[in-house]
Design an enzyme around this catalytic site. Structure first.
Site, PDB file in Angstrom:
ATOM      1  N   TRP B 162       4.982 -10.228  -4.198  1.00 40.85           N
ATOM      2  CA  TRP B 162       4.151 -10.574  -2.698  1.00 40.85           C
ATOM      3  C   TRP B 162       4.833  -8.792  -2.498  1.00 40.85           C
ATOM      4  O   TRP B 162       4.099  -8.336  -1.968  1.00 40.85           O
ATOM      5  CB  TRP B 162       4.651 -11.425  -1.712  1.00 40.85           C
ATOM      6  CG  TRP B 162       3.915 -12.660  -2.161  1.00 40.85           C
ATOM      7  CD1 TRP B 162       5.062 -13.527  -1.817  1.00 40.85           C
ATOM      8  CD2 TRP B 162       2.824 -12.723  -2.902  1.00 40.85           C
ATOM      9  NE1 TRP B 162       4.679 -14.448  -2.564  1.00 40.85           N
ATOM     10  CE2 TRP B 162       3.083 -14.489  -2.591  1.00 40.85           C
ATOM     11  CE3 TRP B 162       1.718 -12.303  -2.812  1.00 40.85           C
ATOM     12  CZ2 TRP B 162       2.020 -14.824  -3.394  1.00 40.85           C
ATOM     13  CZ3 TRP B 162       0.696 -13.198  -3.239  1.00 40.85           C
ATOM     14  CH2 TRP B 162       0.646 -13.907  -3.415  1.00 40.85           C
ATOM     15  N   ASP B 163       5.716  -8.297  -2.564  1.00 38.61           N
ATOM     16  CA  ASP B 163       6.506  -7.050  -1.485  1.00 38.61           C
ATOM     17  C   ASP B 163       6.100  -5.833  -2.584  1.00 38.61           C
ATOM     18  O   ASP B 163       5.113  -5.235  -2.518  1.00 38.61           O
ATOM     19  CB  ASP B 163       8.211  -6.807  -2.055  1.00 38.61           C
ATOM     20  CG  ASP B 163       8.836  -7.730  -0.631  1.00 38.61           C
ATOM     21  OD1 ASP B 163       7.639  -7.824   0.977  1.00 38.61           O
ATOM     22  OD2 ASP B 163       9.417  -7.847  -0.517  1.00 38.61           O
ATOM     23  N   LEU B 164       6.229  -6.610  -4.390  1.00 37.87           N
ATOM     24  CA  LEU B 164       5.764  -5.699  -5.298  1.00 37.87           C
ATOM     25  C   LEU B 164       3.752  -5.350  -4.979  1.00 37.87           C
ATOM     26  O   LEU B 164       3.333  -3.868  -5.707  1.00 37.87           O
ATOM     27  CB  LEU B 164       5.979  -5.915  -6.093  1.00 37.87           C
ATOM     28  CG  LEU B 164       6.974  -5.675  -6.753  1.00 37.87           C
ATOM     29  CD1 LEU B 164       7.689  -6.905  -8.601  1.00 37.87           C
ATOM     30  CD2 LEU B 164       7.420  -4.288  -6.791  1.00 37.87           C
ATOM     31  N   GLY B 167       3.029  -3.332  -2.107  1.00 37.85           N
ATOM     32  CA  GLY B 167       3.512  -1.882  -2.116  1.00 37.85           C
ATOM     33  C   GLY B 167       2.394  -1.221  -2.549  1.00 37.85           C
ATOM     34  O   GLY B 167       1.762  -0.153  -2.166  1.00 37.85           O
TER      35      GLY B 167
END
Lengths: 412, 412
Positions: B162-164, B167
């Protein structure tokens, strides 16, 4: 949302990454024309399905696009697709695809019709070999880091994470290339490979450096947060929660909220370490968990929920999607990101807008996906600028269709 | 790569998503200034670490950026950061952050210094509460779909997916807002939340519609491909492979290559189904696997590798990162995406460029990450336009630093 209004993108693609890219551009206001072959593309029936048998996946990936159905094996069909990609317009001439490059749709051919085409092509690997999320992921090692500590069996992720990352990267690659065109008039060919996206991302995360420079592999660690502290606990009510001690503030908050300061300090003295060091929290995570476990095992979530939130702890509860939909206002129309939408032929359910709020544009409601070929006639007239006679010929010859998506799928 | 040359972005952020966004823009040619507090930000020591103790993660996320170290609690330090964000330049005034909004760095305050600021802020959830990948993921249900069939224990992913995704979405959000400014002169505030990115993405994949409309939850399915056919097999040499039968072509190729046509046809007759239907392949995956298993169990990978590749099958081998680095030319300098780079203080390992090739720009070599504060003096002079006297004052007063990253970390 209207930020990209006027931009026209033609997409000829299937499955996750590139359709997601087109859909994301559509949600920011671009006019996105999805081209499918007659009867639907490779992903027309991709699971999950609605009770009707229609694809919830397809509906999710094609929200707000215009759908054109064309016989892409017929020379006239191919010429039509080329014409749509290369149609005039300052903010047109943009093409997204993940289908194998074929002569009639490759960048160079399209440039003979319009010399400032921007095309973005996602391949499987850099050699053009077929690769999907489900093959790239095991080939690069993530499943060997996933799952219960001590287990040797690799565990693949259920989320097509690499596809989703690649799709979002296709959006920024297209916008970057289009920005260059706005300034210089120059189009370009952009290519990327799913496997390269995954390999690069693992490099960014330090994983390639880790395996190159350190003697041992990163091992499976269950649901623990890697490299600091974070762990799941089962509470007295049988509910499982996740608590995070990644930053010093999070860690101190967790210790304080659970009243485990003395036990943690005793452990620090015993080993001569400081748990203020995130690496020590990681190395000693089993002992930390032993200290915290009785606290959670003795309490129901509702006994500490308010206190944890008030203390600003970073934590959450494990839930199924169904439980999350039932419990969480963030997944309901209370969240302005969601519209409870009726998707014809499928049903009524929460449909997301673009996740970002842009100050300079209204967050317009989520749009349903079209039925297959719903915009064929409109696009042939308005974009390809064909006459009524020419359009009638294409329909009569079976080179284009305007059939309903539902009719196709229920017949399958 | 030089496509974004001239664009200047100031980043004040930590961990995965927003630093990845800044780094991605830097890899496309933007001038990205990362602001950290003195001694390094929250992620200065994020794992994995090099044998020296320095963070491979930090080095991976900050490649090609300029590093400025500032006392962000000091009023003069805060004024300096504001000045850097709001510094003149047609393609400047762009700000990325995931740190909690504070008065001195919020969009409205920055706009008093420069009225066309574009800021992109990533929050935990839409309410501004702290959430990280490790909490968002369990709250939304993915771990309940992950892991061995029949198991009840949720399995969290090892990749901060999810972070990736968030981002990469910050990159496209910034480019979209900046495109709007190029055309209208108008800046804007862009906000998104990690949890919303995850919830929206699950909606796009059809998962929210599935749980809303269908009576049963999507269950764990081990390493099987969801909704069609794809499975892992252990071969005679002990190696595990993944084979894919998602499309009709992939499925037919797999059946043909394994010579299992008769067995599959017998199964179709027995149940009165067609395995050409991807949903039937999914429902009958256990029986399909029973048919295929002996074929793989009797063969070493090297016995069918060439044949599978020649037939264009979609498949791969499970490997650890270490094995992948040893075996796969795609992770070596044979792949023009990788440079074997020396990162001072860490070591020499493959460092990725941006995964895309852009026809209008050379793919310039990957760049190392700076040491913390390496560009403080340069940026104060060139961007903030401070005089030598003013710069000397800031250093003397301890409001900025130019220390080496390695000195900080080894002291920690």
């Amino acid at each position: 949302m209207t930020l990209l209004t006027g931009m026209r993108v033609v997409e000829h693609a299937a499955f996750v990454a590139v359709p997601l890219a087109g859909m994301t551009l559509a949600q920011m206001g671009a006019d996105v024309i999805r081209i499918d072959r007659l009867g639907g593309g490779l992903d027309a029936g991709r699971w999950p399905l609605a009770p009707s048998g229609q694809s919830l996946f397809w509906a999710g990936m094609n929200k707000g696009k215009k759908s054109v159905a064309v016989d892409t094996r017929h020379p006239e069909g191919q010429a039509l697709v080329q014409q749509l990609v290369a149609a005039p317009g300052d903010d047109a001439g943009l093409f997204l695809t993940n289908l194998p490059a074929r002569g009639w749709l490759d960048h160079e051919t399209l440039c003979t019709l319009r010399d400032d085409i921007v095309s973005v092509t996602l391949k499987g690997d850099r050699h053009g070999r077929p690769q999907v999320d489900y093959t790239v992921n095991p080939a690069l090692g993530i499943p060997h880091m996933t799952g219960p500590e001590g287990s040797r069996d690799p565990v693949a992720h259920a989320l097509p994470a690499w596809d989703l990352i690649a799709g979002n990267m296709c959006v920024s690659a297209l916008l970057t290339a289009e920005r260059h065109r706005l300034r210089t008039g120059e189009g370009q060919k952009v290519e990327l490979a799913l496997k390269d996206v995954a390999a690069a991302t693992m490099g960014h995360l330090g994983m390639l450096g880790d395996a190159t420079l350190n003697p041992t592999d990163r091992t499976k660690a269950g649901n623990a947060l890697y490299g600091a502290y974070g762990q799941d606990f089962v509470c007295a009510d049988g509910r499982r929660i996740m608590v995070i001690g990644l930053t010093g503030r999070q860690w101190r908050g967790l210790v304080k909220a659970t009243g485990t300061e003395n036990a943690m300090q005793a452990m620090e003295r015993r080993y001569g370490i400081s748990l203020a060091d995130e690496g020590e929290r990681w190395r000693r995570r089993a002992e930390i968990t032993d200290i915290l476990r009785p606290w959670f095992a003795a309490r129901r979530v509702r006994e500490f929920r308010t206190e944890f939130d008030a203390a600003g702890l970073t934590w959450s509860e494990f839930r199924t999607v169904r439980e999350a939909l039932a419990d969480d206002a963030d997944l309901s129309s209370d969240n302005p990101m969601f519209d409870i939408l009726h998707q014809p032929g499928l049903g009524t359910y929460p449909v997301p807008r673009h996740p970002a709020t842009f100050g300079a544009a209204d967050r317009s409601p989520a749009q349903a996906a079209p039925s297959l070929g719903a915009h064929t006639e409109e696009v042939l007239g308005d974009i390809a600028r064909l006459t009524d006679t020419e359009i009638a010929h294409l329909f009569d010859a079976g080179i284009v269709q305007s059939e309903s998506y539902s009719a196709t799928r229920t017949a399958a």
